[in-house]
Scaffold this motif. Structure first.
Motif, PDB file in Angstrom:
ATOM      1  N   ASP A  33     106.386  83.445  27.174  1.00 53.70           N
ATOM      2  CA  ASP A  33     105.218  83.390  28.063  1.00 53.70           C
ATOM      3  C   ASP A  33     104.303  82.279  27.555  1.00 53.70           C
ATOM      4  O   ASP A  33     103.700  82.397  26.490  1.00 53.70           O
ATOM      5  N   VAL A  34     104.231  81.187  28.325  1.00 56.11           N
ATOM      6  CA  VAL A  34     103.474  80.003  27.883  1.00 56.11           C
ATOM      7  C   VAL A  34     102.284  79.768  28.808  1.00 56.11           C
ATOM      8  O   VAL A  34     102.428  79.731  30.033  1.00 56.11           O
ATOM      9  N   LYS A  35     101.113  79.602  28.216  1.00 53.51           N
ATOM     10  CA  LYS A  35      99.908  79.276  28.973  1.00 53.51           C
ATOM     11  C   LYS A  35      99.247  78.063  28.344  1.00 53.51           C
ATOM     12  O   LYS A  35      99.205  77.927  27.115  1.00 53.51           O
ATOM     13  N   LEU A  36      98.736  77.172  29.179  1.00 60.15           N
ATOM     14  CA  LEU A  36      98.041  75.982  28.688  1.00 60.15           C
ATOM     15  C   LEU A  36      96.583  76.014  29.125  1.00 60.15           C
ATOM     16  O   LEU A  36      96.284  76.246  30.292  1.00 60.15           O
ATOM     17  N   VAL A  37      95.689  75.777  28.171  1.00 62.30           N
ATOM     18  CA  VAL A  37      94.257  75.671  28.466  1.00 62.30           C
ATOM     19  C   VAL A  37      93.786  74.274  28.079  1.00 62.30           C
ATOM     20  O   VAL A  37      93.804  73.906  26.901  1.00 62.30           O
ATOM     21  N   ASP A  38      93.412  73.503  29.089  1.00 63.36           N
ATOM     22  CA  ASP A  38      92.807  72.187  28.865  1.00 63.36           C
ATOM     23  C   ASP A  38      91.300  72.400  28.863  1.00 63.36           C
ATOM     24  O   ASP A  38      90.687  72.643  29.908  1.00 63.36           O
ATOM     25  N   MET A  39      90.698  72.300  27.694  1.00 58.11           N
ATOM     26  CA  MET A  39      89.275  72.600  27.562  1.00 58.11           C
ATOM     27  C   MET A  39      88.387  71.572  28.249  1.00 58.11           C
ATOM     28  O   MET A  39      87.177  71.788  28.373  1.00 58.11           O
ATOM     29  N   ASN A  40      88.973  70.473  28.708  1.00 62.45           N
ATOM     30  CA  ASN A  40      88.209  69.520  29.500  1.00 62.45           C
ATOM     31  C   ASN A  40      88.081  69.968  30.945  1.00 62.45           C
ATOM     32  O   ASN A  40      87.322  69.384  31.715  1.00 62.45           O
ATOM     33  N   CYS A  41      88.821  71.028  31.293  1.00 57.24           N
ATOM     34  CA  CYS A  41      88.808  71.541  32.662  1.00 57.24           C
ATOM     35  C   CYS A  41      88.350  73.001  32.758  1.00 57.24           C
ATOM     36  O   CYS A  41      87.827  73.423  33.790  1.00 57.24           O
ATOM     37  N   GLU A  42      88.570  73.767  31.715  1.00 54.28           N
ATOM     38  CA  GLU A  42      88.221  75.189  31.748  1.00 54.28           C
ATOM     39  C   GLU A  42      87.836  75.666  30.352  1.00 54.28           C
ATOM     40  O   GLU A  42      88.180  75.043  29.345  1.00 54.28           O
ATOM     41  N   LYS A  43      87.145  76.771  30.308  1.00 56.24           N
ATOM     42  CA  LYS A  43      86.683  77.334  29.049  1.00 56.24           C
ATOM     43  C   LYS A  43      87.816  78.085  28.361  1.00 56.24           C
ATOM     44  O   LYS A  43      88.605  78.766  28.999  1.00 56.24           O
ATOM     45  N   LEU A  44      87.903  77.918  27.058  1.00 58.71           N
ATOM     46  CA  LEU A  44      88.871  78.676  26.271  1.00 58.71           C
ATOM     47  C   LEU A  44      88.294  80.068  26.018  1.00 58.71           C
ATOM     48  O   LEU A  44      87.256  80.220  25.380  1.00 58.71           O
ATOM     49  N   LYS A  45      88.955  81.086  26.529  1.00 58.42           N
ATOM     50  CA  LYS A  45      88.461  82.452  26.409  1.00 58.42           C
ATOM     51  C   LYS A  45      88.992  83.111  25.142  1.00 58.42           C
ATOM     52  O   LYS A  45      90.123  82.881  24.730  1.00 58.42           O
ATOM     53  N   ASP A  46      88.154  83.954  24.551  1.00 59.50           N
ATOM     54  CA  ASP A  46      88.565  84.687  23.355  1.00 59.50           C
ATOM     55  C   ASP A  46      89.814  85.514  23.633  1.00 59.50           C
ATOM     56  O   ASP A  46      90.707  85.631  22.775  1.00 59.50           O
ATOM     57  N   GLU A  47      89.897  86.092  24.817  1.00 58.88           N
ATOM     58  CA  GLU A  47      91.041  86.947  25.157  1.00 58.88           C
ATOM     59  C   GLU A  47      92.339  86.154  25.186  1.00 58.88           C
ATOM     60  O   GLU A  47      93.404  86.689  24.848  1.00 58.88           O
ATOM     61  N   ASP A  48      92.261  84.893  25.600  1.00 62.33           N
ATOM     62  CA  ASP A  48      93.464  84.051  25.608  1.00 62.33           C
ATOM     63  C   ASP A  48      94.015  83.898  24.195  1.00 62.33           C
ATOM     64  O   ASP A  48      95.232  83.938  23.983  1.00 62.33           O
ATOM     65  N   ILE A  49      93.115  83.722  23.239  1.00 66.53           N
ATOM     66  CA  ILE A  49      93.543  83.565  21.845  1.00 66.53           C
ATOM     67  C   ILE A  49      94.080  84.884  21.310  1.00 66.53           C
ATOM     68  O   ILE A  49      95.159  84.928  20.698  1.00 66.53           O
ATOM     69  N   LYS A  50      93.353  85.955  21.539  1.00 67.19           N
ATOM     70  CA  LYS A  50      93.756  87.269  21.016  1.00 67.19           C
ATOM     71  C   LYS A  50      95.106  87.712  21.549  1.00 67.19           C
ATOM     72  O   LYS A  50      95.866  88.416  20.859  1.00 67.19           O
ATOM     73  N   ASN A  51      95.425  87.339  22.780  1.00 66.99           N
ATOM     74  CA  ASN A  51      96.681  87.770  23.400  1.00 66.99           C
ATOM     75  C   ASN A  51      97.881  86.924  22.994  1.00 66.99           C
ATOM     76  O   ASN A  51      99.017  87.213  23.385  1.00 66.99           O
ATOM     77  N   ALA A  52      97.641  85.861  22.223  1.00 73.35           N
ATOM     78  CA  ALA A  52      98.726  84.944  21.852  1.00 73.35           C
ATOM     79  C   ALA A  52      99.366  85.347  20.529  1.00 73.35           C
ATOM     80  O   ALA A  52      98.711  85.883  19.636  1.00 73.35           O
TER      81      ALA A  52
END
Length: 505
Positions: free
Chosen positions: A47-66
């Protein structure tokens, strides 16, 4: 396995186009191509998700779920990278770091990054994936030899929201045959250019077309013309055929060396392919400074004639310029201004000389005890990691004045008209005007034509282009919007200079 890929944010730089992006309702100029490429190697069951912080906020939940956070960055993203890694550390999520920043500065992140991928990642991914699956991940994965990019797959575009970006990017080659002293490309990509096949490039272009993309594409090569014969024989003819069969849905832009002007056939083929912009490292009109920088390819050319010739083939020449060489005299600021202005280099990125890790200049200045730490990577922050020969206050003050003069509306629009007057409009079909382009034009009328400091010059250039050269009208609008971004960047520099003067008095 849950993998979170993170691309850190970058500050508002010359190339960020932050102030221009709001005209076209976009969030970033370009996507994180490195992460998109690496993502293709990961197992489809992950399960791969990409967060480009120049476009969207990096959420704490995204990190915790990885299970793991993969991060890649350039030097200019150093501070944002530190913030991302600290969050991961706080949540106990292991970090796998790769890309130019971490390859060149692993010591900066020695205490915070869990696992490093140093060098080009393609040949490393097999071992990394196996070790992750077996829960035996090593501290360092190092690839000292350069990989065969003829085996690099098509980037994983489905991880992106394409609507967020002003342009897409693909890569044809890595490395540069030249050996400029201040450049780290030799260390990162090698001095023997490696290329993808024509089929690979067509597959990548087709993949973007199939994904619904219809705007510009940036070839991110450090020197697109490193192997001219292969371009002329295979790649460009294939691109021309593809563009014709699809009615030219894309325009392309890239980086080239000044010897591009020597090859009429190459320029003609690139124009027919849809290229309309090239970035050229011009650096300085001063021959002594060019010698100092080991920029012999520029010394061998009449820079003015070369620029004018490239422009005559239908290309906008975007120029890179540097002040702060040891050979530079106080007159360099006026010389740079006159050169840029007289040659219609509308987009002129002027920076202070810096020494990146991996460059010959870095090693030389370290031996001379003239380094002030690491460079920021921001091309317009008026910072240098070098102790200059010129008085530092005079250098910074002269630099800020130069940028201010270049992007003063009167000067900017004057050289814009100079360029548009000689610009050769491509003869391939133009795509239909999009709703976002219409919206950008209307916003430009409001922000630039009514309330902008450049309103007088704005209306003059639009009126001139509409009646004298209507085919460049859309270009005039685009350049007006870019000019607004450059002016805001220049004003930010000017404000910092005024604060410095006030603090000293």
């Amino acid at each position: 396995m849950k993998i979170l890929m993170v691309y850190p944010s970058y500050p508002n730089t010359f190339w960020s186009f932050k102030y221009a992006l709001k005209f076209v309702s976009k969030k970033a100029s370009l996507p994180p191509l490195g992460l998109l490429t690496i993502a293709t190697y990961l197992p489809k069951t992950w399960d791969v998700k990409l967060v480009d912080m120049n476009c969207e906020k990096l959420k704490d939940e995204d990190i915790k779920n990885a299970d793991y956070v993969f991060i890649s960055a350039m030097t200019v993203q150093r501070e944002s990278s530190k913030e991302v890694i600290k969050k991961c550390n706080d949540f106990g999520i292991p970090v796998v770091a790769g890309g130019p920043l971490f390859t060149m500065e692993p010591d900066t992140f020695h205490d915070t990054v869990d696992y490093f991928v140093l060098g080009e990642g393609e040949d490393i991914m097999g071992d990394l994936i196996k070790d992750i699956e077996n829960k035996k991940v090593k501290r360092y994965y190092v690839k000292t030899a350069f990989c065969d990019i003829a085996k690099t797959p098509v980037p994983k575009w489905d991880l992106l929201n394409l609507k967020w970006y002003a342009s897409m990017s693909i890569q044809y080659s890595r490395g540069c045959p030249y050996n400029c002293e201040f450049c780290d490309i030799g260390a990162l990509g090698g001095r023997v250019p490696r290329q993808k096949s024509a089929k690979q490039i067509i597959d990548e272009v087709q993949s973007l077309y199939d994904a619904g993309w219809r705007k510009s594409i940036f070839f991110v090569d450090d020197n697109f013309i490193g192997n001219k014969s292969k371009l002329k024989k295979d790649v460009l003819p294939a691109l021309i055929e593809w563009q014709k069969s699809h009615r030219y849905p894309f325009t392309f832009y890239t980086e080239v060396s000044i010897d591009f002007a020597d090859d009429d056939e190459l320029m003609e083929l690139m124009s027919q392919s849809g290229f309309d912009r090239v970035f050229v490292g011009i650096e300085t009109p001063d021959p002594e400074s060019l010698k100092e920088a080991n920029k012999y390819q520029n010394i061998k050319h009449d820079l003015e004639k070369s620029i004018n010739k490239i422009q005559s083939f239908g290309f906008e020449v975007q120029g890179g310029f540097i002040v702060g060489f040891d050979s530079d005299m106080p007159t360099i600021f006026k010389r740079q201004f006159d050169f840029i202005q007289n040659n219609g280099v509308v987009t002129a990125m002027v920076g202070l000389l810096n020494a990146p890790r991996g460059s010959q200049l870095y090693e030389k200045l370290r031996n001379e005890n003239r380094l002030l730490g690491e460079m920021t990577g921001d091309n317009v922050d008026a910072m240098t990691n070098i102790i200059p020969k010129m008085d530092s206050k005079s250098l910074v003050s002269g630099y800020k004045s130069l940028v201010g003069l270049l992007y003063n509306p009167k000067n900017y629009y004057k050289r814009l008209k100079e360029f548009l007057s000689v610009y050769k409009v491509p003869n391939f079909p133009k795509s239909k005007i999009s709703a976002s382009e219409i919206g950008a034009f209307l916003k430009s009328i409001f922000l630039l034509g009514i309330f902008g400091k450049e309103r007088k010059e704005y209306w003059k250039i639009l009126t001139w282009s509409l009646f004298k050269k209507p085919k460049v009208f859309s270009k005039a609008v685009s350049f007006a919007i870019y000019g607004y971004h450059f002016r805001k960047v220049a004003e930010k520099l000017s404000k910092s200079e005024k604060k410095r003067v006030l603090s000293e008095t």
